[in-house]
Scaffold this active site. Structure first.
Site, PDB file in Angstrom:
ATOM      1  N   ASP A  48       0.752  -1.209   0.267  1.00 55.17           N
ATOM      2  CA  ASP A  48      -0.014  -0.023   0.119  1.00 55.17           C
ATOM      3  C   ASP A  48       0.760   0.872   0.282  1.00 55.17           C
ATOM      4  O   ASP A  48       1.267   1.157   0.582  1.00 55.17           O
ATOM      5  CB  ASP A  48      -1.137  -0.050   1.085  1.00 55.17           C
ATOM      6  CG  ASP A  48      -1.652   1.331   1.413  1.00 55.17           C
ATOM      7  OD1 ASP A  48      -2.615   1.366   0.605  1.00 55.17           O
ATOM      8  OD2 ASP A  48      -1.448   2.444   2.799  1.00 55.17           O
ATOM      9  N   TYR A  53       2.669  10.069  -0.515  1.00 53.66           N
ATOM     10  CA  TYR A  53       3.550  10.008   0.485  1.00 53.66           C
ATOM     11  C   TYR A  53       5.468  10.033  -0.076  1.00 53.66           C
ATOM     12  O   TYR A  53       5.490  10.083  -0.980  1.00 53.66           O
ATOM     13  CB  TYR A  53       3.306   8.310   0.108  1.00 53.66           C
ATOM     14  CG  TYR A  53       2.430   7.796   1.521  1.00 53.66           C
ATOM     15  CD1 TYR A  53       1.076   8.364   1.981  1.00 53.66           C
ATOM     16  CD2 TYR A  53       2.202   6.153   1.467  1.00 53.66           C
ATOM     17  CE1 TYR A  53       0.124   7.579   2.646  1.00 53.66           C
ATOM     18  CE2 TYR A  53       1.013   5.846   1.811  1.00 53.66           C
ATOM     19  CZ  TYR A  53      -0.033   7.015   2.410  1.00 53.66           C
ATOM     20  OH  TYR A  53      -0.823   6.259   3.344  1.00 53.66           O
ATOM     21  N   TRP A 204      -5.426   0.970   8.804  1.00 57.79           N
ATOM     22  CA  TRP A 204      -3.844   1.738   8.859  1.00 57.79           C
ATOM     23  C   TRP A 204      -4.095   1.537  10.614  1.00 57.79           C
ATOM     24  O   TRP A 204      -4.308   2.106  10.723  1.00 57.79           O
ATOM     25  CB  TRP A 204      -3.537   2.250   8.349  1.00 57.79           C
ATOM     26  CG  TRP A 204      -4.834   3.855   8.066  1.00 57.79           C
ATOM     27  CD1 TRP A 204      -6.256   4.436   7.438  1.00 57.79           C
ATOM     28  CD2 TRP A 204      -5.042   5.091   8.789  1.00 57.79           C
ATOM     29  NE1 TRP A 204      -6.549   5.240   7.171  1.00 57.79           N
ATOM     30  CE2 TRP A 204      -6.130   5.665   8.516  1.00 57.79           C
ATOM     31  CE3 TRP A 204      -4.592   5.638   9.919  1.00 57.79           C
ATOM     32  CZ2 TRP A 204      -6.335   7.195   8.437  1.00 57.79           C
ATOM     33  CZ3 TRP A 204      -4.620   7.160  10.211  1.00 57.79           C
ATOM     34  CH2 TRP A 204      -5.313   7.758   9.596  1.00 57.79           C
ATOM     35  N   SER A 205      -2.883   2.135  11.063  1.00 58.90           N
ATOM     36  CA  SER A 205      -2.043   2.120  11.624  1.00 58.90           C
ATOM     37  C   SER A 205      -2.634   1.187  13.288  1.00 58.90           C
ATOM     38  O   SER A 205      -3.111   1.641  14.074  1.00 58.90           O
ATOM     39  CB  SER A 205      -2.704   3.724  12.492  1.00 58.90           C
ATOM     40  OG  SER A 205      -1.903   4.951  12.037  1.00 58.90           O
ATOM     41  N   PRO A 206      -2.308   0.095  13.104  1.00 59.82           N
ATOM     42  CA  PRO A 206      -3.066  -0.849  13.766  1.00 59.82           C
ATOM     43  C   PRO A 206      -2.030  -0.887  15.085  1.00 59.82           C
ATOM     44  O   PRO A 206      -2.839  -1.409  16.114  1.00 59.82           O
ATOM     45  CB  PRO A 206      -2.540  -2.034  13.180  1.00 59.82           C
ATOM     46  CG  PRO A 206      -1.222  -2.028  12.107  1.00 59.82           C
ATOM     47  CD  PRO A 206      -1.909  -0.627  11.444  1.00 59.82           C
ATOM     48  N   LEU A 207      -0.789  -0.092  14.916  1.00 58.88           N
ATOM     49  CA  LEU A 207      -0.762   0.408  16.620  1.00 58.88           C
ATOM     50  C   LEU A 207      -0.042   1.696  16.988  1.00 58.88           C
ATOM     51  O   LEU A 207       0.914   1.959  17.486  1.00 58.88           O
ATOM     52  CB  LEU A 207       1.137  -0.795  16.261  1.00 58.88           C
ATOM     53  CG  LEU A 207       1.476  -2.253  16.240  1.00 58.88           C
ATOM     54  CD1 LEU A 207       2.396  -2.423  15.487  1.00 58.88           C
ATOM     55  CD2 LEU A 207       0.751  -2.979  16.965  1.00 58.88           C
ATOM     56  N   ALA A 208      -1.607   2.248  16.477  1.00 58.72           N
ATOM     57  CA  ALA A 208      -1.589   3.355  16.887  1.00 58.72           C
ATOM     58  C   ALA A 208      -0.361   4.342  16.577  1.00 58.72           C
ATOM     59  O   ALA A 208      -0.001   4.813  17.421  1.00 58.72           O
ATOM     60  CB  ALA A 208      -2.080   3.962  18.594  1.00 58.72           C
ATOM     61  N   GLN A 290      10.623  -6.109  13.498  1.00 58.41           N
ATOM     62  CA  GLN A 290       8.936  -5.570  13.719  1.00 58.41           C
ATOM     63  C   GLN A 290       8.067  -6.299  12.578  1.00 58.41           C
ATOM     64  O   GLN A 290       7.524  -6.272  13.151  1.00 58.41           O
ATOM     65  CB  GLN A 290       9.351  -3.629  13.547  1.00 58.41           C
ATOM     66  CG  GLN A 290       9.521  -2.919  14.599  1.00 58.41           C
ATOM     67  CD  GLN A 290       9.889  -1.974  13.765  1.00 58.41           C
ATOM     68  OE1 GLN A 290       9.039  -1.392  13.238  1.00 58.41           O
ATOM     69  NE2 GLN A 290      10.475  -0.629  14.707  1.00 58.41           N
ATOM     70  N   ASN A 294       5.244  -8.424  14.862  1.00 55.08           N
ATOM     71  CA  ASN A 294       3.179  -8.103  14.433  1.00 55.08           C
ATOM     72  C   ASN A 294       3.337  -9.311  13.476  1.00 55.08           C
ATOM     73  O   ASN A 294       1.890  -9.789  13.403  1.00 55.08           O
ATOM     74  CB  ASN A 294       3.855  -6.902  14.216  1.00 55.08           C
ATOM     75  CG  ASN A 294       4.558  -5.799  14.376  1.00 55.08           C
ATOM     76  OD1 ASN A 294       4.793  -5.876  15.191  1.00 55.08           O
ATOM     77  ND2 ASN A 294       4.594  -4.947  13.378  1.00 55.08           N
TER      78      ASN A 294
HETATM   79  P1  NDP Z   1       1.280   1.360  12.692  1.00 47.76           P
HETATM   80  O1  NDP Z   1       0.374   1.940  13.856  1.00 47.76           O
HETATM   81  O2  NDP Z   1       1.488  -0.494  12.654  1.00 47.76           O
HETATM   82  O3  NDP Z   1       2.620   1.957  12.931  1.00 47.76           O
HETATM   83  C1  NDP Z   1       3.973   1.749  12.043  1.00 47.76           C
HETATM   84  C2  NDP Z   1       5.154   1.966  13.017  1.00 47.76           C
HETATM   85  O4  NDP Z   1       4.976   1.443  14.461  1.00 47.76           O
HETATM   86  C3  NDP Z   1       6.322   1.482  12.613  1.00 47.76           C
HETATM   87  O5  NDP Z   1       6.439   2.242  11.392  1.00 47.76           O
HETATM   88  C4  NDP Z   1       6.979   1.621  13.456  1.00 47.76           C
HETATM   89  O6  NDP Z   1       7.798   3.143  13.937  1.00 47.76           O
HETATM   90  C5  NDP Z   1       6.516   1.034  14.700  1.00 47.76           C
HETATM   91  N1  NDP Z   1       6.295  -0.115  15.007  1.00 47.76           N
HETATM   92  C6  NDP Z   1       5.654  -1.205  14.268  1.00 47.76           C
HETATM   93  N2  NDP Z   1       6.040  -2.626  14.841  1.00 47.76           N
HETATM   94  C7  NDP Z   1       7.263  -1.956  16.002  1.00 47.76           C
HETATM   95  C8  NDP Z   1       6.958  -3.250  16.986  1.00 47.76           C
HETATM   96  N3  NDP Z   1       7.419  -3.965  17.051  1.00 47.76           N
HETATM   97  N4  NDP Z   1       8.096  -3.112  17.977  1.00 47.76           N
HETATM   98  C9  NDP Z   1       7.936  -1.382  18.126  1.00 47.76           C
HETATM   99  N5  NDP Z   1       8.145  -0.738  17.140  1.00 47.76           N
HETATM  100  C10 NDP Z   1       7.082  -0.720  16.417  1.00 47.76           C
HETATM  101  O7  NDP Z   1       1.090   1.462  11.143  1.00 47.76           O
HETATM  102  P2  NDP Z   1       1.200   3.265  10.000  1.00 47.76           P
HETATM  103  O8  NDP Z   1       0.605   4.081  11.170  1.00 47.76           O
HETATM  104  O9  NDP Z   1       2.545   2.986   9.739  1.00 47.76           O
HETATM  105  O10 NDP Z   1       0.261   2.705   8.286  1.00 47.76           O
HETATM  106  C11 NDP Z   1       0.675   1.686   8.883  1.00 47.76           C
HETATM  107  C12 NDP Z   1       0.694   1.699   7.087  1.00 47.76           C
HETATM  108  O11 NDP Z   1      -0.780   2.214   6.870  1.00 47.76           O
HETATM  109  C13 NDP Z   1       1.022   2.915   6.269  1.00 47.76           C
HETATM  110  O12 NDP Z   1       2.586   2.587   5.736  1.00 47.76           O
HETATM  111  C14 NDP Z   1      -0.320   3.275   5.183  1.00 47.76           C
HETATM  112  O13 NDP Z   1       0.081   2.355   3.925  1.00 47.76           O
HETATM  113  C15 NDP Z   1      -1.425   3.441   5.350  1.00 47.76           C
HETATM  114  N6  NDP Z   1      -1.738   4.442   6.478  1.00 47.76           N
HETATM  115  C16 NDP Z   1      -2.744   5.067   5.952  1.00 47.76           C
HETATM  116  C17 NDP Z   1      -3.438   6.273   5.233  1.00 47.76           C
HETATM  117  C18 NDP Z   1      -4.733   6.936   5.020  1.00 47.76           C
HETATM  118  O14 NDP Z   1      -4.866   8.176   5.979  1.00 47.76           O
HETATM  119  N7  NDP Z   1      -5.292   5.819   3.907  1.00 47.76           N
HETATM  120  C19 NDP Z   1      -2.703   7.128   7.089  1.00 47.76           C
HETATM  121  C20 NDP Z   1      -2.193   6.001   7.938  1.00 47.76           C
HETATM  122  C21 NDP Z   1      -1.132   5.264   6.832  1.00 47.76           C
HETATM  123  P3  NDP Z   1      10.209   3.287  13.918  1.00 47.76           P
HETATM  124  O15 NDP Z   1      10.255   2.156  14.567  1.00 47.76           O
HETATM  125  O16 NDP Z   1       9.870   4.633  13.241  1.00 47.76           O
HETATM  126  O17 NDP Z   1       7.961   3.873  15.413  1.00 47.76           O
END
Ligand code: NDP
Length: 322
Positions: A48, A53, A204-208, A290, A294
């Site tokens: 995705d 972006y 999206w953002s399953p981990l906030a 990660q 996950n």
């Molecule tokens: P998440 O909520 O899963 O956050 C991901 C981030 O959390 C990672 O990049 C990393 O960041 C951290 N992380 C993930 N796994 C772990 C772990 N096991 N341990 C520690 N840190 C971890 O998802 P996103 O917010 O990134 O969203 C996912 C995707 O959804 C995006 O890439 C995009 O494609 C889509 N999206 C779509 C939107 C829309 O408007 N349609 C808006 C937002 C996202 P770090 O290590 O840098 O801290």
């Protein structure tokens, strides 16, 4: 890895998609390539991205990475809506913007077609039939195979389907909303509507945005985290890391994770997957470890006891954010 049909379509996607929103802003091209290669190697078939972006850079990078992979084996999803310049026609869901944007996206991603083209938001300024017809025409031209939406309401999805039927063009097959243990707003209207209309949900953002991994603590921001590296001013992450109620919920969720012997990020992703309406969870990652961690969410057995404990821990009320 198993595959599932995306909504009422013949398109098969894995229960995880890999996203490229901010992932590609960190660690440079080499890290981004490593991340996508790893996701594909682990069996994820769904990628995705969006034109907006990094203002096109994420699509360009993905295009370069994908030259090493077999295009047919990948379900490639991108999006259109947000402004790409100050020009008044360079945003939204008009026929002009949609037609011009798809060509730019295809060029950046070095491909002839996009599997899933998503309307990144609802455009209140353009007649919906213009957008639906434009999507239908792109499908007829073969530039797009299926179309979907992101952050549309149940009523907007229903209207889009009605218009599509009237115009004899394909309906949207997916909706992409935010959904995680702190943001459950879609449960009341969007999820039941999607189930009824046969629209797949990819959240999206399953981990906030990383908060639900437990690595942020009051006053503590890990150096290698998204918050430290990118600031995230005004974003959900920025709001929750200074929100007392968010930490209280996190504490309760952590206690459940401990009680059931499940790692916290794994529990948070598995919690999303528990809903049958959800087709795929979009993972973001800055490290391959990660993704590896996950993905263990697929192995979690979702029992009624675990469900009740999570329900009690995260509650149904939306988190109060600024
Ligand atoms: P998440 O909520 O899963 O956050 C991901 C981030 O959390 C990672 O990049 C990393 O960041 C951290 N992380 C993930 N796994 C772990 C772990 N096991 N341990 C520690 N840190 C971890 O998802 P996103 O917010 O990134 O969203 C996912 C995707 O959804 C995006 O890439 C995009 O494609 C889509 N999206 C779509 C939107 C829309 O408007 N349609 C808006 C937002 C996202 P770090 O290590 O840098 O801290």
């Amino acid at each position: 890895m198993e595959t599932r049909f995306l909504g009422r379509s013949g398109l098969r996607v894995t229960p995880f998609a890999f996203g490229s929103w901010l992932t590609f802003g960190q660690g440079g091209p080499q890290n981004a390539g490593k991340m996508v290669d790893y996701a594909l190697e682990r069996g994820i078939n769904f990628l995705d991205t969006a034109d907006v972006y990094d203002n096109g850079a994420a699509e360009s990078m993905l295009g370069r990475i994908l030259t090493k992979h077999r295009r047919q084996h990948i379900v490639l999803a991108t999006k259109v809506y947000w402004n790409m310049s100050d020009n008044p026609n360079d945003w939204g869901l008009s026929r002009k913007h949609i037609f011009e944007s798809i060509d730019d996206s295809l060029q950046r991603m070095q491909t002839d077609y996009v599997d899933l083209y998503q309307c990144h938001r609802f455009d209140t300024t353009v007649p919906l039939d213009e957008t639906v017809r434009a999507m239908g025409d792109l499908i007829r031209l073969g530039k797009v195979l299926y179309w979907g939406t992101s952050c549309w309401t149940g009523a907007q999805l229903r209207e889009a389907c009605e218009i599509a039927d009237r115009l004899h063009v394909p309906r949207p097959i997916s909706e992409q909303p935010p959904y995680n243990m702190l943001s459950r707003q879609i449960e009341d209207e969007v999820l039941p509507t999607c189930a009824e209309l046969g629209i797949g949900v990819i959240n999206w953002s399953p981990l906030a945005q990383g908060f639900l991994t437990g690595k942020y603590r009051p006053g503590v921001i890990p150096e290698d985290s998204r918050k430290a590296q990118l600031g995230m001013s005004g974003m959900f992450l920025d709001q929750v890391i200074s929100n007392e109620e968010a930490y209280e919920r996190l504490g309760r969720i952590e206690a459940v994770a401990q009680q059931f012997g499940i790692e916290l990020p794994v529990l948070a992703v598995a919690w999303c997957l528990r809903r049958p309406e959800l087709t795929s969870v979009i993972l973001g990652a800055s490290k391959t470890s990660q993704i590896e961690q996950n993905m263990k969410a697929l192995e979690v057995e979702w029992t009624p006891e675990l469900d009740a404990a999570c329900e009690a821990a995260c509650g149904g009320e939306p988190l109060q954010t600024a």
